[in-house]
Design an enzyme around this catalytic site. Structure first.
Site, PDB file in Angstrom:
ATOM      1  CB  SER A 151      -0.924   0.033   1.226  1.00 21.69           C
ATOM      2  OG  SER A 151      -1.639   1.261   1.251  1.00 21.69           O
ATOM      3  CB  VAL A 163       8.300  -0.059   3.917  1.00 21.97           C
ATOM      4  CG1 VAL A 163       9.232  -0.877   3.033  1.00 21.97           C
ATOM      5  CG2 VAL A 163       8.788  -0.087   5.364  1.00 21.97           C
ATOM      6  CB  CYS A 164       4.562   1.102   0.185  1.00 26.11           C
ATOM      7  SG  CYS A 164       4.163  -0.579   0.691  1.00 26.11           S
ATOM      8  CD  GLU A 165       5.600   8.559   1.772  1.00 24.01           C
ATOM      9  OE1 GLU A 165       6.322   9.523   2.107  1.00 24.01           O
ATOM     10  OE2 GLU A 165       4.451   8.376   2.210  1.00 24.01           O
ATOM     11  CB  THR A 216       6.669   4.352  -4.564  1.00 26.78           C
ATOM     12  OG1 THR A 216       6.014   3.095  -4.283  1.00 26.78           O
ATOM     13  CG2 THR A 216       6.064   4.968  -5.807  1.00 26.78           C
TER      14      THR A 216
END
Length: 169
Positions: free
Chosen positions: A59, A64-66, A69
């Protein structure tokens, strides 16, 4: 639908990956459909002839995803016109667009797997316990063959970027 264990965990607790795929380096990447908007469908085959980095995340609204990305957005700016970076998650397209606007992320193509989970099923990355995608990275060559495939063992950890970048070159 196949179930696989032992490949992914969240803070040490094992997770089950669901889907028909088990994509490895040397395989032809399965074509999939995901969404740039609630109605704008995109296929992997739309990018045939380019090197495609597929960054699968649970998500975009998690730290971590931020970071993952944002890192691929930065790297994409240095990779040239023959490389495209796709970030795929189960987030709805408006949430992905909101994040990109807030972070000025213009070098990655955000795709949502919310409708039918075609990407997650074909790559075997749907996390049964969470209903999200596992964290994984693939590099697909211009010929559609997977050059690099890695499911990150720990959902809460970033991937190792060095082998991904090496596979692109």
């Amino acid at each position: 639908m196949k179930e696989r264990t032992g490949l992914h965990a969240f803070k040490g607790s094992p997770l089950t990956l669901v889907g028909d795929g088990d994509v490895k380096a040397g395989d032809h990447a399965p074509d999939f459909t995901a969404y740039k908007s609630l109605t704008d469908a995109v296929k992997l085959s739309d990018y045939r002839g380019k090197t495609v980095v597929i960054s699968a995340i649970p998500s975009i609204d998690t730290p971590v995803c931020e970071r993952q990305t944002a890192r691929f957005n930065d790297e994409a700016s240095k990779l040239g016109d023959n490389v495209v970076v796709l970030t795929v998650s189960m987030d709805l397209p408006p949430a992905q667009a909101r994040w990109c606007a807030a972070k000025d992320a213009k070098n990655v193509v955000m795709l949502s797997d919310y409708r039918g989970h075609d990407f997650g099923n074909k790559f075997g990355l749907v996390v049964k316990e969470l209903g999200l995608l596992a964290r994984a990275v693939y590099v697909v060559g211009p010929d559609g063959v997977v050059k690099f495939a890695h499911i990150v063992p720990e959902l809460s950890a970033e991937p190792d970027y060095a082998p991904v970048l090496a596979a692109i070159k």
